[in-house]
Scaffold this motif. Sequence first.
Motif, PDB file in Angstrom:
ATOM      1  N   ARG A  21       1.016  -1.302  -0.152  1.00  0.00           N
ATOM      2  CA  ARG A  21      -0.014  -0.027   0.022  1.00  0.00           C
ATOM      3  C   ARG A  21       0.725   1.423   0.012  1.00  0.00           C
ATOM      4  O   ARG A  21       0.462   2.395  -0.404  1.00  0.00           O
TER       5      ARG A  21
ATOM      6  N   ALA B  40      -4.704  -3.684  -1.671  1.00  0.00           N
ATOM      7  CA  ALA B  40      -3.654  -2.764  -0.980  1.00  0.00           C
ATOM      8  C   ALA B  40      -4.421  -1.453  -0.183  1.00  0.00           C
ATOM      9  O   ALA B  40      -4.345  -0.368  -1.008  1.00  0.00           O
ATOM     10  N   TRP B  41      -5.234  -1.503   0.713  1.00  0.00           N
ATOM     11  CA  TRP B  41      -5.950  -0.673   0.980  1.00  0.00           C
ATOM     12  C   TRP B  41      -5.207   0.875   1.415  1.00  0.00           C
ATOM     13  O   TRP B  41      -4.094   0.877   1.933  1.00  0.00           O
ATOM     14  N   LEU B  42      -5.898   2.013   0.750  1.00  0.00           N
ATOM     15  CA  LEU B  42      -5.241   3.221   0.904  1.00  0.00           C
ATOM     16  C   LEU B  42      -5.350   3.868   2.346  1.00  0.00           C
ATOM     17  O   LEU B  42      -4.207   4.142   2.895  1.00  0.00           O
TER      18      LEU B  42
ATOM     19  N   PRO C  17      -5.681   2.442   5.616  1.00  0.00           N
ATOM     20  CA  PRO C  17      -5.438   0.802   6.326  1.00  0.00           C
ATOM     21  C   PRO C  17      -6.407   0.750   7.537  1.00  0.00           C
ATOM     22  O   PRO C  17      -6.441  -0.456   7.827  1.00  0.00           O
TER      23      PRO C  17
END
Length: 405
Positions: free
Chosen positions: A64, A76-78, A80
């Motif tokens: 990320r 890939a969470w921005l 998180p």
Amino acid sequence: MVIDYEEEKLKSLQISSLSDEDEGGALNDDVEDADSDEIDDEEDQIPMTLGFAEKPKNPCSSRRQYFPSKAGGSPAWLDPVNLPSGSSSLCDFCREPLQFLLQVYAPLPEESTFHRTLFIFMCLSMSCLLRDQHEQWKRSPDVQSRSIKVFRCQLPRVNPFYSSEAPAEDGSQQPLTAGAMLCDWCHSWKGDKICSNCRRVRYCSGKHQAAHWRSSSSSHKVLCQQLEPSDKESELAASDSLWPDYEITCEDECEFDEPMSNDNGSGNALVSRNRTDGSDGNLMKYFQASDDNSSWASFQERISSAPEQVLRYSSSSQAKPLWPVSSGRPSRADIPRCNHCGGTRAFEFQVLPQILYFFHVKDDKDSLDWATIAVYTCEASCEGGASYKEEFAWVQLASQSISHQ
């Protein structure tokens, strides 16, 4: 660009069209399309960015802190920490957790959108996608049930999660803060449930816990008592049903000036993974007798210069999807307003079914399939409220009656 695929297999792929007998509900051909034929020539002048699926050259590039565009595997969470939760993570029909399809890193010039990523999740069930077809025609105030969901997340340059400087290219970059604990099975959704035995493995749902215990390759029922308190948390999902991981590389469409040669007459037909043994004649009869013929020809011609593209993107508010067929297109009234600010939504990108080839989706009657997925997002890319704001996807399906004769 080197693409890791078997060219001859790609050349065997074919397209099919929506028919009036599909599960998509009543088609509204009398309503003005959101993408009128009158502006087709103008659309050709709008620059598009093409996305291609490639195996990651560096494992770090999909993390990320490198703000990737990627397909398959886990997101890939921005942001998180503040992930979508509750029913947002579930198919509204079967209530199974949605699977990650892809994400597109698409920052905009404003400070509030210095980092901006769009995520697509969908249910693996084709029957749910067919039910979804009825729902996407619903208009406000009716509430839609969906098997495909899009989330938008954006951050300013200065934020709690990442450095304001460009990430190091040597793979040493680290995020400023840790993210939420994720489900050990899918590594997609927040793992807010813990195994009552080992107290270490987390799940987003009881269904994923059950799947982990039943797994033949990594059964937690077997491994549960073997885990030590010092064991490092795994960065990989235990599930063997996730789609393979690809990075999405981008190139401007104008770089592909000359169409690819088509020696066997089917080299550029890369839209659906239909069987080609004996079905070509039926498809050609269908298109010659339908209004979709010209749409299909235009689509085929447009993608012929780069037939392995899996995604088409434009930040222009004037951009329109490239529709494979004319039926099943939304009208302007079919695109709902942003449910956060009430503003209009505009087309931003579309996903082509070529990606299902890279995901090794089987060519079975009940396999997941589509003609295209067009994503519409808030034109203002509004701020405030939830970190992940749900946007709108319009799915145009290939004809089931044609595809599986």
